[in-house]
Design an enzyme around this catalytic site. Structure first.
Site, short mmCIF file in Angstrom:
data_model
loop_
_atom_site.label_atom_id
_atom_site.label_comp_id
_atom_site.label_asym_id
_atom_site.label_seq_id
_atom_site.Cartn_x
_atom_site.Cartn_y
_atom_site.Cartn_z
N HIS A 1 -1.25 -9.73 -2.70
CA HIS A 1 -1.75 -9.19 -1.43
C HIS A 1 -2.21 -10.32 -0.51
O HIS A 1 -1.90 -10.33 0.68
CB HIS A 1 -2.94 -8.23 -1.65
CG HIS A 1 -2.60 -6.96 -2.36
ND1 HIS A 1 -3.28 -6.53 -3.47
CD2 HIS A 1 -1.70 -5.99 -2.08
CE1 HIS A 1 -2.80 -5.36 -3.86
NE2 HIS A 1 -1.83 -5.01 -3.04
N LYS B 1 -3.83 9.09 -6.74
CA LYS B 1 -3.99 8.22 -7.91
C LYS B 1 -5.47 8.17 -8.29
O LYS B 1 -6.33 8.23 -7.42
CB LYS B 1 -3.55 6.79 -7.57
CG LYS B 1 -2.09 6.64 -7.22
CD LYS B 1 -1.80 5.18 -6.91
CE LYS B 1 -0.49 5.00 -6.18
NZ LYS B 1 -0.31 3.63 -5.67
N ARG C 1 8.59 -6.71 -3.22
CA ARG C 1 8.66 -7.76 -4.23
C ARG C 1 10.06 -7.87 -4.83
O ARG C 1 10.51 -8.94 -5.18
CB ARG C 1 7.67 -7.46 -5.38
CG ARG C 1 6.23 -7.60 -4.97
CD ARG C 1 5.32 -6.94 -5.96
NE ARG C 1 5.58 -5.50 -5.97
CZ ARG C 1 4.77 -4.60 -6.51
NH1 ARG C 1 3.68 -4.99 -7.13
NH2 ARG C 1 5.07 -3.32 -6.45
N SER D 1 -1.02 -4.44 -8.90
CA SER D 1 -2.38 -4.03 -9.28
C SER D 1 -2.34 -3.26 -10.61
O SER D 1 -3.21 -3.43 -11.46
CB SER D 1 -2.98 -3.13 -8.20
OG SER D 1 -3.11 -3.83 -6.99
O1 PNS Z 1 -0.74 0.28 -2.27
P1 PNS Z 1 0.04 1.57 -2.26
O2 PNS Z 1 -0.59 2.56 -3.22
O3 PNS Z 1 1.50 1.35 -2.52
O4 PNS Z 1 -0.12 2.15 -0.75
C1 PNS Z 1 0.46 3.39 -0.39
C2 PNS Z 1 -0.02 3.87 1.00
C3 PNS Z 1 -1.53 3.89 1.08
C4 PNS Z 1 0.52 2.90 2.05
C5 PNS Z 1 0.60 5.27 1.25
O5 PNS Z 1 0.33 6.08 0.14
C6 PNS Z 1 0.05 5.95 2.50
O6 PNS Z 1 0.29 5.51 3.60
N1 PNS Z 1 -0.71 7.05 2.31
C7 PNS Z 1 -1.34 7.76 3.40
C8 PNS Z 1 -0.79 9.17 3.54
C9 PNS Z 1 0.47 9.17 4.35
O7 PNS Z 1 0.52 8.75 5.49
N2 PNS Z 1 1.54 9.66 3.70
C10 PNS Z 1 2.87 9.70 4.28
C11 PNS Z 1 3.56 8.37 4.07
S1 PNS Z 1 5.27 8.52 4.27
#
Ligand code: PNS
Length: 159
Positions: free
Chosen positions: A13, A37, A86, A124
């Site tokens: 990150h 999660k 990645r 993570s």
């Molecule tokens: O670090 P992560 O868990 O891969 O991050 C995922 C994240 C937080 C970017 C994604 O889950 C998110 O944007 N969630 C917010 C809800 C949302 O907007 N959902 C629609 C996305 S297409």
């Protein structure tokens, strides 16, 4: 806007934050609250870890959000969502998410950045698993995260 779970922040990150700072004037890391999660660190703990690791970078902002990312990004005045890729395995999910976000808010672009090769295997999830099983994570996370990870896992084992 660099959104994520950051549970916990890794050196991968941090590498992406520095790459984003080379391209954009300001970068805001936004931690998702109320994710489906089950996180190891609370959102407050994750924010504190981000603050400790990134406090020295003047063009970095830190925040939390809930609900749709694009709604939060729009309100914050962000025009770009940064995500890290990645490996090819990340691509399908990220591509879907980027296109869904574009469908919801066409004015916000998703920009993918690649971390340094040495971080392509760092996640993570694996950091938590390795730490839980007693492995060394000192090269994978900032020292403050390593300390808090050890503390959290100790308290979990006791509790
Ligand atoms: O670090 P992560 O868990 O891969 O991050 C995922 C994240 C937080 C970017 C994604 O889950 C998110 O944007 N969630 C917010 C809800 C949302 O907007 N959902 C629609 C996305 S297409």
């Amino acid at each position: 806007m660099f959104p994520g779970s950051f549970d916990p922040l890794t050196n991968g990150h941090l590498d992406l934050v520095d790459r984003a700072l080379a391209v954009f004037d300001r970068v805001r890391l936004a931690i998702l609250q109320n994710s489906e999660k089950q996180p190891l660190f609370s959102v407050e703990e994750r924010l504190a870890l981000l603050r400790a690791a990134l406090g020295g970078r003047p063009r970095v902002e830190l925040d939390t959000f809930s609900g749709l990312l694009v709604d939060y990004a729009r309100k914050a005045g962000a025009s770009v969502i940064i995500r890290g890729i990645r490996a090819v395995s990340d691509f399908e999910y990220e591509f879907q998410m980027a296109l869904m976000n574009r469908q919801l808010e066409p004015r916000i672009e998703t920009v993918f950045l690649m971390p340094a090769g040495r971080y392509t295997y760092v996640s993570s999830r694996l950091v938590k698993e390795v730490a839980r099983l007693g492995g060394r994570v000192s090269e994978l996370v900032p020292p403050v995260v390593e300390r808090q990870l050890a503390k959290k896992l100790r308290s979990r084992r006791k509790g």
